[in-house]
Design a protein around this motif. Structure first.
Motif, PDB file in Angstrom:
ATOM      1  N   ILE A 150      -6.068  -3.705   6.275  1.00 27.21           N
ATOM      2  CA  ILE A 150      -5.122  -4.152   5.540  1.00 27.21           C
ATOM      3  C   ILE A 150      -5.002  -3.158   4.374  1.00 27.21           C
ATOM      4  CG2 ILE A 150      -3.495  -5.706   4.401  1.00 27.21           C
ATOM      5  CD1 ILE A 150      -4.027  -6.309   7.507  1.00 27.21           C
ATOM      6  N   PHE A 151      -3.883  -2.371   4.257  1.00 25.39           N
ATOM      7  CA  PHE A 151      -3.720  -1.405   2.940  1.00 25.39           C
ATOM      8  C   PHE A 151      -2.526  -1.813   2.123  1.00 25.39           C
ATOM      9  CE2 PHE A 151      -5.305   0.718   6.872  1.00 25.39           C
ATOM     10  CZ  PHE A 151      -6.559   1.126   6.390  1.00 25.39           C
ATOM     11  N   GLU A 152      -2.769  -1.421   0.878  1.00 19.52           N
ATOM     12  CA  GLU A 152      -1.684  -1.537  -0.076  1.00 19.52           C
ATOM     13  C   GLU A 152      -0.936  -0.365  -0.380  1.00 19.52           C
ATOM     14  OE1 GLU A 152      -3.522  -4.129  -3.938  1.00 19.52           O
ATOM     15  OE2 GLU A 152      -3.360  -1.929  -4.079  1.00 19.52           O
ATOM     16  N   ASP A 153      -1.182   0.628   0.492  1.00 14.43           N
ATOM     17  CA  ASP A 153      -0.317   1.634   0.144  1.00 14.43           C
ATOM     18  C   ASP A 153      -0.069   2.563   1.499  1.00 14.43           C
ATOM     19  OD1 ASP A 153      -2.910   2.440   0.603  1.00 14.43           O
ATOM     20  OD2 ASP A 153      -2.672   4.617  -0.242  1.00 14.43           O
ATOM     21  N   GLU A 154       1.065   3.086   1.697  1.00 18.58           N
ATOM     22  CA  GLU A 154       1.644   4.008   2.713  1.00 18.58           C
ATOM     23  C   GLU A 154       0.430   4.875   3.280  1.00 18.58           C
ATOM     24  OE1 GLU A 154       5.544   5.203   2.671  1.00 18.58           O
ATOM     25  OE2 GLU A 154       5.714   5.544   4.522  1.00 18.58           O
ATOM     26  N   GLY A 155      -0.288   5.463   2.322  1.00 23.41           N
ATOM     27  CA  GLY A 155      -1.079   6.845   2.646  1.00 23.41           C
ATOM     28  C   GLY A 155      -2.309   6.225   2.941  1.00 23.41           C
ATOM     29  N   LEU A 156      -2.701   4.826   3.306  1.00 26.30           N
ATOM     30  CA  LEU A 156      -3.812   3.957   3.770  1.00 26.30           C
ATOM     31  C   LEU A 156      -4.895   4.561   2.903  1.00 26.30           C
ATOM     32  CD1 LEU A 156      -3.069   4.411   7.623  1.00 26.30           C
ATOM     33  CD2 LEU A 156      -2.036   3.089   6.137  1.00 26.30           C
ATOM     34  N   LYS A 157      -4.853   4.616   1.482  1.00 30.96           N
ATOM     35  CA  LYS A 157      -6.046   4.978   0.952  1.00 30.96           C
ATOM     36  C   LYS A 157      -6.681   3.764   0.403  1.00 30.96           C
ATOM     37  CE  LYS A 157      -5.404   9.618   0.732  1.00 30.96           C
ATOM     38  NZ  LYS A 157      -4.693   9.874   1.793  1.00 30.96           N
ATOM     39  N   LYS A 158      -5.646   2.835  -0.160  1.00 29.83           N
ATOM     40  CA  LYS A 158      -6.484   1.465  -0.759  1.00 29.83           C
ATOM     41  C   LYS A 158      -6.463   0.456   0.241  1.00 29.83           C
ATOM     42  CE  LYS A 158      -4.042   2.966  -4.973  1.00 29.83           C
ATOM     43  NZ  LYS A 158      -2.840   2.851  -5.301  1.00 29.83           N
ATOM     44  N   ARG A 159      -7.665   0.238   0.865  1.00 31.04           N
ATOM     45  CA  ARG A 159      -7.856  -0.904   1.791  1.00 31.04           C
ATOM     46  C   ARG A 159      -8.144  -2.171   1.075  1.00 31.04           C
ATOM     47  NH1 ARG A 159     -12.229   0.231   5.804  1.00 31.04           N
ATOM     48  NH2 ARG A 159     -13.665  -0.779   4.583  1.00 31.04           N
ATOM     49  N   VAL A 160      -7.534  -3.179   1.346  1.00 29.24           N
ATOM     50  CA  VAL A 160      -7.777  -4.447   0.664  1.00 29.24           C
ATOM     51  C   VAL A 160      -8.279  -5.442   1.524  1.00 29.24           C
ATOM     52  CG1 VAL A 160      -5.947  -4.202  -1.037  1.00 29.24           C
ATOM     53  CG2 VAL A 160      -5.326  -5.191   1.068  1.00 29.24           C
ATOM     54  N   GLN A 161      -8.215  -5.321   2.894  1.00 26.54           N
ATOM     55  CA  GLN A 161      -8.937  -6.456   3.744  1.00 26.54           C
ATOM     56  C   GLN A 161      -9.470  -5.555   5.003  1.00 26.54           C
ATOM     57  OE1 GLN A 161      -8.162 -10.203   4.112  1.00 26.54           O
ATOM     58  NE2 GLN A 161      -7.411 -10.465   2.292  1.00 26.54           N
ATOM     59  N   ARG A 162     -10.365  -6.250   5.667  1.00 26.24           N
ATOM     60  CA  ARG A 162     -10.971  -5.801   6.904  1.00 26.24           C
ATOM     61  C   ARG A 162     -11.162  -7.064   7.758  1.00 26.24           C
ATOM     62  NH1 ARG A 162     -14.468  -0.920   8.896  1.00 26.24           N
ATOM     63  NH2 ARG A 162     -12.526  -0.507   9.877  1.00 26.24           N
ATOM     64  N   GLY A 172       1.504  -0.472  11.192  1.00 25.34           N
ATOM     65  CA  GLY A 172       2.528  -1.473  10.949  1.00 25.34           C
ATOM     66  C   GLY A 172       3.007  -1.549   9.468  1.00 25.34           C
ATOM     67  N   ARG A 173       3.973  -1.893   8.901  1.00 21.49           N
ATOM     68  CA  ARG A 173       4.520  -2.016   7.709  1.00 21.49           C
ATOM     69  C   ARG A 173       4.714  -3.567   7.658  1.00 21.49           C
ATOM     70  NH1 ARG A 173       9.535  -0.050   4.252  1.00 21.49           N
ATOM     71  NH2 ARG A 173      10.206  -1.500   5.876  1.00 21.49           N
ATOM     72  N   THR A 174       4.359  -4.376   6.623  1.00 22.77           N
ATOM     73  CA  THR A 174       4.794  -5.547   6.556  1.00 22.77           C
ATOM     74  C   THR A 174       5.123  -6.115   5.078  1.00 22.77           C
ATOM     75  OG1 THR A 174       4.368  -8.035   7.211  1.00 22.77           O
ATOM     76  CG2 THR A 174       2.410  -6.770   6.472  1.00 22.77           C
ATOM     77  N   ARG A 175       5.428  -7.515   4.733  1.00 21.93           N
ATOM     78  CA  ARG A 175       5.656  -7.769   3.603  1.00 21.93           C
ATOM     79  C   ARG A 175       5.541  -9.273   3.308  1.00 21.93           C
ATOM     80  NH1 ARG A 175       8.914  -5.509  -0.410  1.00 21.93           N
ATOM     81  NH2 ARG A 175       9.712  -7.139  -1.744  1.00 21.93           N
ATOM     82  N   THR A 176       4.958  -9.653   2.147  1.00 23.81           N
ATOM     83  CA  THR A 176       4.628 -11.041   2.018  1.00 23.81           C
ATOM     84  C   THR A 176       5.798 -11.582   1.253  1.00 23.81           C
ATOM     85  OG1 THR A 176       3.582 -10.299  -0.150  1.00 23.81           O
ATOM     86  CG2 THR A 176       2.026 -10.922   1.607  1.00 23.81           C
TER      87      THR A 176
END
Ligand code: FE
Ligand code: CA
Length: 541
Positions: free
Chosen positions: A103-115, A155-159
């Protein structure tokens, strides 16, 4: 080989229930087996990725390992599909495998926040559901899966916003009824590009049946009765790139209607008076295939594969809106005034049975849960997502009034109870959101339909189908003239409805294209209707 012979020899002799149980038992992994690493010889993410169940701190992300159909364009037996899977994955039917997700915080997939890692196996159709918790409210996340060396699309999602957050906007797509054979998913391509918080899909995600008259692209296989057949049908739908794009772009909140199982089913009653025990086995297979292919968790892990599954839920969007998704199929009484030779719904004249107060659309427990939820609601808007049309579609004739018994008109006392409870609570910002009828509808809701002496207590928007053909203009004109509460009704076009909810209003924009929906068709605005805060009822803005 042995397995195939067993299924063939027993399918005729045993009930559908026994066959389903035998299949589930055989597909269960060997106890204590450690997870195996697949060696993919085809893309296992052919069905794409999806997300759903947005909460302030969590979302559900979904995929299913599926290396394409065994016989593209044709129906394949369960054994053919299983050996195709084994050949492409290097995994046996009794093994388990781990799928990881990021799970990433950014569209560029640089900041992974969960695995995380999810274990799956053939008994779940190699489906993957991961509830990702510990997320921040009211923001986008990006996600992808990995199986062996294969990496899924992103995929993109939203809380959802925090429960007490002051929110200025909820923008959702209301959609239903996507018969694969009857058109292309131009509406989903449009939705994927639309600026939305979520997709609210209210049923008929797959169709079990065919209508050769309107066939543009054929289903594979006949009418599904078993788990493998329902799996094949769901997989065929998800092989559509526009549908996958719509799932990958937004979180979905879902409920089901009848065609996910069987046209016009009601509780344990099939439309063809099938023995209820056999029908419940078929329903269990259909429900399991549904969960295997959707970003929706069944009621609990212990209920996986059962014929009773909870799908109705409550959702919240900050202080702006409560949303209830309702189940109008699993708990309902059978349609009133049924044809003794052919069950299900029909158009009938002067059906008194429909007014029986013991008849229920939601079942007693769900009805109580909803009524209590409405009474406790303190948010600005109350949205009810459910599968069909609440407002009456009866037609006045010289011999009396006709009704269509499968809709809420067949459950008139239950409808009056629901609307009376809304009236008693004096809550004006109640909006019903429906589908099923393949037409766009904006309507006023009164305890007594169409009676000017009965005040308007709520509002209704129904979205037309994504693809499925609607009724003819002649019949619809008679419905309009017999129901002054219907402000707008059009059945000739396909699409979805964008609903924008703000503290001031709830506005429905009906986005459509003519039938049949063509690949790449652009959607245009058919009409716009709004509900103002504090004033029940729809109006053209
Ligand atoms: Fe439908
Ligand atoms: Ca339906």
């Amino acid at each position: 080989m042995q397995r195939r012979r067993f299924i063939q020899s027993t399918a005729g002799a045993l009930s559908a229930l026994a066959v389903t149980q035998a299949l589930a038992a055989m597909a269960r992994p060997v106890a204590g087996a450690s997870a195996a690493t697949p060696h993919w010889r085809a893309d296992p993410f052919a069905l794409g990725v999806a997300s759903g169940e947005p909460r302030p701190d969590s979302v559900l992300v979904w995929t299913r390992l599926y290396p394409g159909p065994a016989r593209p364009g044709h129906s394949a037996t369960d054994a053919e599909q299983a050996s195709h899977f084994q050949e492409k994955a290097g995994l046996g039917a009794l093994q388990t495998t781990e799928v990881s997700y990021d799970i990433f915080e950014d569209e560029g997939l640089k900041k992974r926040v969960q695995r995380g890692v999810v274990t799956t196996h053939a008994g779940r159709g190699w489906s993957v559901h991961a509830r990702v918790t510990g997320l921040k409210p009211g923001r986008h996340y990006w996600y992808r899966f990995r199986s062996g060396h294969a990496i899924s699309p992103v995929g993109r999602t939203r809380t959802a916003p925090a429960p007490d957050a002051v929110v200025q906007r909820l923008r959702l797509a209301l959609a239903s009824c996507q018969h694969y054979e009857q058109g292309y998913y131009a509406a989903h391509a449009h939705m994927a590009r639309d600026d939305l918080d979520l997709v609210l899909f209210v049923g008929d995600y797959i169709y079990e049946s065919s209508n050769p008259q309107y066939r543009i692209r054929p289903h594979t296989g006949g009418v599904p009765q078993t788990l493998p057949a329902y799996r094949e049908r769901h997989a065929l739908y998800k092989l559509d790139a526009d549908l996958r794009a719509s799932h990958a772009a937004h979180p979905w909140i879902c409920t089901w209607d009848d065609h996910e199982v069987d046209n016009d089913y009601a509780g344990d009653q099939s439309s063809k008076y099938l023995d209820p025990v056999r029908f419940l086995a078929r329903r269990a297979a259909a429900y399991q295939a549904y969960f295997e292919h959707m970003p929706v968790m069944p009621g609990g892990p212990d209920t996986w594969g059962g014929s009773h599954q909870r799908i109705h839920q409550h959702w919240a969007w900050g202080q702006l809106a409560d949303l209830w998704t309702l189940d109008c199929r699993q708990y309902r009484t059978a349609q009133p005034c049924r044809d003794p030779l052919k069950g299900g719904g029909r158009v009938v004249l002067n059906c008194a049975e429909r007014d029986d107060p013991n008849r229920t659309m939601l079942g007693h427990a769900q009805e109580q849960w909803l009524t209590q939820g409405l009474a406790d609601s303190r948010r600005h808007w109350r949205l009810l997502g459910q599968s069909t049309q609440l407002s009456s579609t009866g037609i006045d004739t010289p011999l009396g009034r006709t009704i269509y018994t499968d809709g809420w008109d067949g459950y008139s006392a239950a409808r009056a109870r629901l609307l009376q409870s809304v009236a008693d609570m004096r809550q004006t910002n109640v909006v019903m959101l429906g589908g099923d009828v393949h037409q766009n509808v904006a309507a006023q809701l009164r305890v007594v339909p169409n009676d000017p002496a009965s005040p308007v207590v709520a509002s209704e928007f129904v979205s037309t189908s994504i693809t499925t053909r609607g009724m003819g203009e002649g019949a619809l004109a008679r419905i309009r003239s017999s129901n002054p509460d219907i402000a707008h009704a059009r059945s000739d076009e396909r699409g979805y409805t964008r609903l924008e909810v703000t503290p001031q209003s709830a506005t429905a924009t009906f986005l459509t294209t003519p039938f049949p929906a063509q690949a790449g068709a652009s959607l245009e605005v058919q009409a716009v209707y709004a509900v103002d805060t504090g004033h029940a009822g729809v109006h053209a803005p």
